[in-house]
Motif scaffolding. Structure first.
Motif, PDB file in Angstrom:
ATOM      1  N   ILE C  82       4.720   4.446  -6.195  1.00 41.37           N
ATOM      2  CA  ILE C  82       3.759   4.783  -5.154  1.00 41.37           C
ATOM      3  C   ILE C  82       3.515   3.634  -4.180  1.00 41.37           C
ATOM      4  CG2 ILE C  82       1.354   5.433  -4.706  1.00 41.37           C
ATOM      5  CD1 ILE C  82       1.452   7.101  -7.225  1.00 41.37           C
ATOM      6  N   LEU C  83       3.075   2.489  -4.681  1.00 32.65           N
ATOM      7  CA  LEU C  83       2.574   1.470  -3.753  1.00 32.65           C
ATOM      8  C   LEU C  83       3.662   0.923  -2.827  1.00 32.65           C
ATOM      9  CD1 LEU C  83       0.009  -0.437  -5.993  1.00 32.65           C
ATOM     10  CD2 LEU C  83      -0.421   1.223  -4.200  1.00 32.65           C
ATOM     11  N   ASN C  84       4.893   0.761  -3.332  1.00 31.88           N
ATOM     12  CA  ASN C  84       5.943   0.239  -2.451  1.00 31.88           C
ATOM     13  C   ASN C  84       6.161   1.119  -1.228  1.00 31.88           C
ATOM     14  OD1 ASN C  84       6.644  -2.203  -3.530  1.00 31.88           O
ATOM     15  ND2 ASN C  84       8.234  -1.387  -4.866  1.00 31.88           N
ATOM     16  N   ARG C  85       5.841   2.390  -1.349  1.00 28.36           N
ATOM     17  CA  ARG C  85       6.046   3.299  -0.213  1.00 28.36           C
ATOM     18  C   ARG C  85       4.917   3.217   0.798  1.00 28.36           C
ATOM     19  NH1 ARG C  85       9.833   7.097  -2.326  1.00 28.36           N
ATOM     20  NH2 ARG C  85       9.794   7.015  -4.585  1.00 28.36           N
ATOM     21  N   VAL C  86       3.783   2.633   0.421  1.00 30.63           N
ATOM     22  CA  VAL C  86       2.617   2.672   1.305  1.00 30.63           C
ATOM     23  C   VAL C  86       2.103   1.299   1.706  1.00 30.63           C
ATOM     24  CG1 VAL C  86       1.773   4.965   0.668  1.00 30.63           C
ATOM     25  CG2 VAL C  86       1.134   3.000  -0.730  1.00 30.63           C
ATOM     26  N   VAL C  87       2.744   0.221   1.225  1.00 32.34           N
ATOM     27  CA  VAL C  87       2.329  -1.121   1.634  1.00 32.34           C
ATOM     28  C   VAL C  87       2.623  -1.274   3.116  1.00 32.34           C
ATOM     29  CG1 VAL C  87       2.830  -3.575   1.389  1.00 32.34           C
ATOM     30  CG2 VAL C  87       2.726  -2.136  -0.623  1.00 32.34           C
ATOM     31  N   ALA C  89       0.797  -2.482   7.352  1.00 34.95           N
ATOM     32  CA  ALA C  89      -0.350  -2.902   8.152  1.00 34.95           C
ATOM     33  C   ALA C  89      -1.447  -1.841   8.157  1.00 34.95           C
ATOM     34  CB  ALA C  89       0.102  -3.182   9.577  1.00 34.95           C
ATOM     35  N   ASP C  90      -1.074  -0.565   8.083  1.00 31.05           N
ATOM     36  CA  ASP C  90      -2.053   0.515   8.120  1.00 31.05           C
ATOM     37  C   ASP C  90      -2.642   0.713   6.721  1.00 31.05           C
ATOM     38  OD1 ASP C  90      -3.524   2.774   8.466  1.00 31.05           O
ATOM     39  OD2 ASP C  90      -1.891   4.038   9.162  1.00 31.05           O
ATOM     40  N   PRO C  91      -3.965   0.523   6.563  1.00 33.29           N
ATOM     41  CA  PRO C  91      -4.542   0.644   5.218  1.00 33.29           C
ATOM     42  C   PRO C  91      -4.635   2.084   4.730  1.00 33.29           C
ATOM     43  CG  PRO C  91      -6.276   0.255   6.816  1.00 33.29           C
ATOM     44  CD  PRO C  91      -4.972   0.150   7.569  1.00 33.29           C
ATOM     45  N   LEU C  92      -4.548   3.054   5.637  1.00 37.63           N
ATOM     46  CA  LEU C  92      -4.806   4.445   5.258  1.00 37.63           C
ATOM     47  C   LEU C  92      -3.873   4.984   4.172  1.00 37.63           C
ATOM     48  CD1 LEU C  92      -6.412   7.197   6.826  1.00 37.63           C
ATOM     49  CD2 LEU C  92      -4.007   7.722   6.662  1.00 37.63           C
ATOM     50  N   PRO C  93      -2.546   4.854   4.312  1.00 39.52           N
ATOM     51  CA  PRO C  93      -1.680   5.485   3.305  1.00 39.52           C
ATOM     52  C   PRO C  93      -1.939   4.986   1.880  1.00 39.52           C
ATOM     53  CG  PRO C  93      -0.401   4.845   5.213  1.00 39.52           C
ATOM     54  CD  PRO C  93      -1.762   4.265   5.402  1.00 39.52           C
ATOM     55  N   SER C  94      -2.105   3.679   1.720  1.00 39.22           N
ATOM     56  CA  SER C  94      -2.306   3.172   0.361  1.00 39.22           C
ATOM     57  C   SER C  94      -3.660   3.610  -0.187  1.00 39.22           C
ATOM     58  CB  SER C  94      -2.180   1.652   0.332  1.00 39.22           C
ATOM     59  OG  SER C  94      -3.156   1.055   1.142  1.00 39.22           O
ATOM     60  N   LEU C  95      -4.671   3.638   0.681  1.00 34.17           N
ATOM     61  CA  LEU C  95      -5.990   4.082   0.227  1.00 34.17           C
ATOM     62  C   LEU C  95      -5.949   5.538  -0.208  1.00 34.17           C
ATOM     63  CD1 LEU C  95      -8.501   2.587   2.789  1.00 34.17           C
ATOM     64  CD2 LEU C  95      -8.622   2.360   0.325  1.00 34.17           C
ATOM     65  N   ILE C  96      -5.357   6.378   0.618  1.00 32.48           N
ATOM     66  CA  ILE C  96      -5.355   7.805   0.329  1.00 32.48           C
ATOM     67  C   ILE C  96      -4.497   8.096  -0.903  1.00 32.48           C
ATOM     68  CG2 ILE C  96      -4.788  10.093   1.210  1.00 32.48           C
ATOM     69  CD1 ILE C  96      -7.163   8.644   2.557  1.00 32.48           C
ATOM     70  N   ALA C  97      -3.343   7.431  -0.988  1.00 38.18           N
ATOM     71  CA  ALA C  97      -2.463   7.692  -2.129  1.00 38.18           C
ATOM     72  C   ALA C  97      -3.165   7.311  -3.432  1.00 38.18           C
ATOM     73  CB  ALA C  97      -1.153   6.926  -1.970  1.00 38.18           C
ATOM     74  N   THR C  98      -3.793   6.129  -3.460  1.00 40.65           N
ATOM     75  CA  THR C  98      -4.435   5.728  -4.715  1.00 40.65           C
ATOM     76  C   THR C  98      -5.734   6.504  -4.940  1.00 40.65           C
ATOM     77  OG1 THR C  98      -5.500   3.843  -3.632  1.00 40.65           O
ATOM     78  CG2 THR C  98      -3.413   3.424  -4.723  1.00 40.65           C
ATOM     79  N   PHE C  99      -6.363   6.951  -3.854  1.00 42.99           N
ATOM     80  CA  PHE C  99      -7.558   7.781  -3.999  1.00 42.99           C
ATOM     81  C   PHE C  99      -7.193   9.105  -4.675  1.00 42.99           C
ATOM     82  CE2 PHE C  99     -10.765  10.779  -2.529  1.00 42.99           C
ATOM     83  CZ  PHE C  99     -11.937  10.059  -2.700  1.00 42.99           C
ATOM     84  N   GLY C 100      -6.138   9.734  -4.194  1.00 40.31           N
ATOM     85  CA  GLY C 100      -5.683  10.984  -4.806  1.00 40.31           C
ATOM     86  C   GLY C 100      -5.279  10.767  -6.254  1.00 40.31           C
ATOM     87  N   LEU C 101      -4.588   9.663  -6.487  1.00 38.65           N
ATOM     88  CA  LEU C 101      -4.158   9.362  -7.852  1.00 38.65           C
ATOM     89  C   LEU C 101      -5.365   9.154  -8.761  1.00 38.65           C
ATOM     90  CD1 LEU C 101      -1.627   8.862  -9.548  1.00 38.65           C
ATOM     91  CD2 LEU C 101      -1.881   6.433  -9.055  1.00 38.65           C
ATOM     92  N   SER C 102      -6.400   8.542  -8.212  1.00 39.05           N
ATOM     93  CA  SER C 102      -7.613   8.301  -8.993  1.00 39.05           C
ATOM     94  C   SER C 102      -8.245   9.615  -9.440  1.00 39.05           C
ATOM     95  CB  SER C 102      -8.594   7.483  -8.138  1.00 39.05           C
ATOM     96  OG  SER C 102      -9.878   7.515  -8.691  1.00 39.05           O
ATOM     97  N   ALA C 179      11.295 -12.575   2.676  1.00 39.77           N
ATOM     98  CA  ALA C 179      12.562 -11.885   2.422  1.00 39.77           C
ATOM     99  C   ALA C 179      13.729 -12.677   2.999  1.00 39.77           C
ATOM    100  CB  ALA C 179      12.518 -10.481   3.021  1.00 39.77           C
ATOM    101  N   MET C 180      13.513 -13.286   4.171  1.00 37.50           N
ATOM    102  CA  MET C 180      14.581 -14.073   4.807  1.00 37.50           C
ATOM    103  C   MET C 180      14.831 -15.384   4.068  1.00 37.50           C
ATOM    104  SD  MET C 180      14.099 -13.664   8.886  1.00 37.50           S
ATOM    105  CE  MET C 180      12.352 -13.531   9.127  1.00 37.50           C
ATOM    106  N   THR C 181      13.926 -15.729   3.159  1.00 41.82           N
ATOM    107  CA  THR C 181      14.125 -16.944   2.368  1.00 41.82           C
ATOM    108  C   THR C 181      14.633 -16.581   0.972  1.00 41.82           C
ATOM    109  OG1 THR C 181      12.257 -17.787   3.620  1.00 41.82           O
ATOM    110  CG2 THR C 181      13.009 -19.171   1.849  1.00 41.82           C
ATOM    111  N   GLY C 182      14.988 -15.329   0.785  1.00 41.90           N
ATOM    112  CA  GLY C 182      15.641 -14.948  -0.459  1.00 41.90           C
ATOM    113  C   GLY C 182      14.757 -14.233  -1.461  1.00 41.90           C
ATOM    114  N   ILE C 183      13.488 -13.987  -1.085  1.00 37.76           N
ATOM    115  CA  ILE C 183      12.585 -13.295  -2.006  1.00 37.76           C
ATOM    116  C   ILE C 183      12.761 -11.784  -1.855  1.00 37.76           C
ATOM    117  CG2 ILE C 183      10.145 -12.816  -2.479  1.00 37.76           C
ATOM    118  CD1 ILE C 183       9.572 -15.712  -1.601  1.00 37.76           C
ATOM    119  N   ASP C 184      12.846 -11.077  -2.980  1.00 40.14           N
ATOM    120  CA  ASP C 184      12.861  -9.613  -2.941  1.00 40.14           C
ATOM    121  C   ASP C 184      11.411  -9.142  -2.975  1.00 40.14           C
ATOM    122  OD1 ASP C 184      13.044  -6.940  -3.289  1.00 40.14           O
ATOM    123  OD2 ASP C 184      14.234  -7.004  -5.121  1.00 40.14           O
ATOM    124  N   PRO C 185      10.876  -8.684  -1.821  1.00 38.77           N
ATOM    125  CA  PRO C 185       9.443  -8.365  -1.786  1.00 38.77           C
ATOM    126  C   PRO C 185       9.043  -7.322  -2.831  1.00 38.77           C
ATOM    127  CG  PRO C 185      10.360  -8.356   0.416  1.00 38.77           C
ATOM    128  CD  PRO C 185      11.510  -8.472  -0.519  1.00 38.77           C
TER     129      PRO C 185
END
Lengths: 243, 333, 285
Positions: C82-87, C89-102, C179-185
């Motif tokens: 779930i969270l990787n799909r909604v991370v 700048a816009d806070p809405l998708p992550s809030l709504i997704a976890t709200f529904g999950l809650s 990510a450009m420094t080699g980190i897999d976010p």
């Protein structure tokens, strides 16, 4: 050319939403070579680097590393494959010390590439970074920040280093200092792509030169052999050169 | 250079038809006591409250970029204000419903002042704290009979017909204010600013939209609209307690309706409200299982279909009920 | 004496709240995401722990080990699914997704465990106390406080001195540059959420030992965690710890003024801090 081709792009096309930024770009870089990429603002230079680095989705066959299709790889996979970037605007990790910024790159260096670059070597290249190692990176001057950005990319142990406008916004003296580090980097066997707006600087620092205009390659050749007129025509477009 | 003569077209055939149907629906709702049963009136009142609360949440989340999970704060505070005015101060309850709107408006001002300092997602949780504070505060507030709650006994002074007429007229008024008001707002000169803000707040600010002020105004307007629904809903209930007044399910309902129907569109709210209303009646008996499905559906919409059902419909047919776009039409000359 | 007792009890209560707050501070600091299921996941872990304890007659410490591991796994699944799909700048998708999950999670727990309150047998630990000067102090709350302090210190040290911590801080500062420094976010994010939910394993065991849990309690824990984070200063690990202490003390003192005023006192202190020092106690600026 005797050296083996390290990275090449083939008919690379890239777009941001509805806006097409690259219209079929071909470029190749041999091992250990220094290539300059020049062009006016909006010519597509940064887009080209981003496409190579995996920040813009492109077709697999459009970017090849050692002849292997790598287009569309994630940025961290490109780093693991030996491609590092000094991004436009430096993009350092604010809030972290100079040393920690460098360590992140050490932590995620390309595997199997040994440790040609160490933090000690970066300190030898840019002594000021040793002095400032505990300082939060955002309190450094622009030139010092650029040194951290270069050091960070080198500590990824790249075979190919992409430098996006590393002279932008810096005092001429600082630019000179930074460009003096280029030969010792390529002496290490690292190939370099220099994206530059300053044509003179680009010409003198590189073996070969590419010029872009409006998303297309307009000129390529050995830097020492290209005339100012030819570059000017490729840079501004034929109509400007005539006028 | 010559430009062909153009005129700006803002109404569409579908819009005219929908407007006509809307007027018919409003008249039908206002005249319910003369044709509908008590049970139907109760259902329609409930549906209208859902539409109003959801549309206000839609204005906040879909245009102003303010996600609230504490809209029940405004439901409760205005419903309680109405009970106090009617029951304790002896004001005519139907007038009290309107006068009580002072309470959510006054609450909205300091809450925005406090909460706008919080970053995106924290703003949302902050609204929930406000609602909790009001619930707990009301529970220990002796003037409104604390946790035991209040009854609207003054309503016994009116005949069932009189009550039905009052509630029906208020319902029609509420829809006119919340849905009609939103439509008017989106078509006004603020509408362009709001849509610009929805699409990109930073760019909108650089184009001269005062994003902060507009957000504040929307926050207060949404508080009042939500409060109106609360006052009418509890007038129909005749009883209020702190847990029912500040029930977090109001936030659930608003979020479900808007996310399923379609964020950032008036049509979506109407579709979502109807779906929720009938789902509640048909599947509500399954209790917890039904809520699990509802929750997962919300997750699904947030992940895969941000535009909701209306967004999906729009991909197939372009027939807005509430056209807010401006179209340039070339005049045949 | 009553006030001193209130203060001590408040600090001990704060130990529990710190265990809720750490994970929230971590997730917000790294991803700028608030996971609304934060409290529900704690309750889920607690209920699973109680069922495990009674089915396999496990002691509380064995349950703790299982729950921390389980929390980590749940965290990774939550992030990947779930969270990787909604991370973003816009806070809405992550809030709504976890709200529904809650909502889904609360009701699913209601189906499985019913609305009854349950607690975890503590082998008499919950009743044990010792005398400290004029005060009687519970053994369990002291263990909770020590655990919270150790967890906070360990998390802060992890952030500061380890490879993983540097990756987290880099991704928090500029995820694209990371990510450009080699980190897999996505891997780093999954690690952060695994850590955050894993810590809830501790909270779950202690909460269900010292008091009770039921499926609908999660919302309150979420709010306490949130208040602790804001009081202490957003994104700061020690800030979350100090905020939890302030919240615990406020509730405890408030409760001694009037039992109906305890939770409300915590909210009011939170709102006062928000009005007077919005950056929080440890926040800069």
């Amino acid at each position: 050319m005797t050296a083996k081709t390290l990275l090449s792009t083939h008919d690379l096309k890239a777009r941001y939403g509805d806006f097409q930024a690259l219209y079929g770009v071909d470029l190749d870089i041999a091992e250990g070579e220094v290539v300059a990429l020049i062009g006016a603002n909006g010519a597509g230079k940064s887009t080209l680097l981003k496409s190579i680095m995996g920040l813009i989705r492109v077709g697999a066959d459009m970017v090849r590393l050692d002849g292997r299709p790598v287009g569309g790889s994630k940025p961290h996979q490109m780093v693991a494959d030996g491609v590092a970037i000094v991004p436009e605007g430096r993009r350092l990790f604010a809030g972290m010390s100079v040393l920690d910024n460098l360590r992140v790159a050490v932590d995620h260096a390309a595997p199997g590439r040994g440790d040609a670059w160490t933090i000690e070597r970066i300190h030898a290249l840019f002594p000021i970074l040793k002095e400032k190692q505990a300082v939060p990176v955002q309190s450094l001057s622009g030139g010092q920040q650029q040194m951290v950005a270069i050091g960070r990319a080198l500590l990824n142990q790249p075979r190919l280093l992409l430098c996006d406008e590393i002279s932008l916004g810096l005092a001429p003296k600082v630019v000179k200092e930074i460009y003096q580090s280029i030969p010792s980097i390529s002496a290490n066997g690292t190939a370099i792509v220099l994206v530059e707006q300053d044509v003179g600087l680009a010409k003198s620092a590189s073996d070969r030169l590419y010029c872009m205009l409006e998303g297309r390659m307009t000129l390529t050749g050995r830097s020492a052999e290209l005339s100012r007129e030819a570059i000017g025509e490729a840079y501004f477009g034929a109509s400007h050169a005539v006028a | 250079m010559d430009f062909p003569p153009v005129r700006v077209q803002r109404q569409t055939l579908s819009g005219v038809v929908a407007m006509g149907l809307g007027v018919v629906a409003l008249i039908a709702i206002a005249s319910m006591p003369f044709w509908a049963s008590q049970g139907l009136i109760r259902d329609v009142v409930e549906l209208c409250c859902y539409i109003a609360v959801a549309q206000m949440w839609n204005l906040l989340a879909g245009y102003a970029g303010l996600v609230s999970v504490g809209q029940q704060a405004f439901i409760g505070v205005s419903a309680y204000m109405m009970f106090v005015m009617a029951q304790l101060w002896g004001i005519n309850p139907f007038i009290a419903v309107v006068l009580a709107m002072i309470a959510p408006a006054l609450l909205a001002i300091p809450t925005y002042g406090l909460l706008h300092r919080l970053d995106g997602p924290y703003f949302a949780i902050g609204t929930w704290v406000i609602a909790e504070v009001l619930r707990l505060g009301t529970s220990v507030f002796g003037y409104v009979n604390g946790g035991a709650g209040m009854s609207l006994r003054v309503m016994t002074g009116y005949s069932p017909m009189e009550r039905a007429i009052g509630v029906s007229l208020l319902c029609a008024l509420m829809l006119l204010v919340t849905v009609g008001g939103s439509y008017w707002l989106l078509r006004s000169r603020y509408g362009l600013a709001l849509i610009a803000m929805r699409d990109n707040p930073v760019a909108a600010a650089s184009q001269g939209v005062n994003v902060g002020r507009l957000r504040f105004l929307i926050w207060v307007a949404a508080a009042v609209g939500t409060g109106l629904a609360g006052a009418i809903y509890f007038m129909a209930q005749l009883r209020i307690t702190p847990p029912s007044a500040y029930d977090p399910s109001w936030a659930n309902i608003a979020i479900f309706i808007v996310m399923v129907g379609g964020l950032g569109s008036l049509e979506g709210v109407l579709i979502g409200a109807l779906i929720y209303f009938f789902a509640e009646r048909w599947f509500g008996e399954y209790g917890a299982t039904y809520m699990v499905v509802l929750g997962l559906l919300t997750v699904f919409m947030a992940l895969f279909a941000r535009g909701g059902l209306w967004g999906l419909i729009c991909k197939v047919v372009d027939a807005p009920w509430f056209p807010t776009r401006r179209r340039l039409m070339e005049d045949p000359t | 004496m009553q006030w001193l007792d209130g203060l001590v009890q408040g600090v001990l209560l704060g130990g529990l709240y710190a265990q809720y707050a750490l994970g929230m501070a971590l997730m917000f600091g790294v991803m700028r995401v608030v996971n609304i299921t934060h409290g529900d996941l704690m309750i889920l872990l607690a209920l699973v722990g109680i069922s495990l304890a009674s089915t396999f007659s496990l002691g509380p410490w064995s349950v703790l080990v299982v729950l921390v591991a389980l929390g980590g796994i749940i965290g990774i699944i939550l992030q990947r699914l779930i969270l990787n799909r909604v991370v973003g700048a816009d806070p809405l998708p992550s809030l709504i997704a976890t709200f529904g999950l809650s909502i889904a999670l609360q009701n699913a727990m209601l189906q499985v465990w019913s609305a009854d309150t349950r607690s975890l047998p503590s082998d008499g630990l919950a009743q044990a106390s010792f005398q400290l000067g004029p005060l009687f102090v519970g053994v369990l709350p002291v263990i909770v406080l020590i655990t919270a302090t150790v967890l906070t210190a360990a998390l802060a040290a992890t952030m500061q001195y380890t490879r993983f911590g540097r990756s987290l801080r880099a991704a928090a500062a500029d995820v694209e540059a990371a990510a450009m420094t080699g980190i897999d976010p996505k891997a780093v994010y999954a690690g952060a959420t695994a850590l955050a939910v894993g810590i809830l394993g501790f909270a779950a065991v202690f909460q269900s030992m010292r008091s009770t849990v039921s499926p609908a309690d999660g919302a309150f824990q979420l709010i306490y965690a949130f208040e602790a984070v804001i009081i202490g200063g957003m994104g700061s690990i020690w800030g979350a710890f100090i905020g939890a202490m302030v919240l615990g003390i406020s509730q405890s003192i408030g409760f001694r003024i009037d039992p109906g005023f305890g939770i409300l006192a915590g909210h009011l202190v939170f709102l006062t801090i928000l009005a007077l020092r919005p950056q929080g106690i440890l926040g800069k600026g």
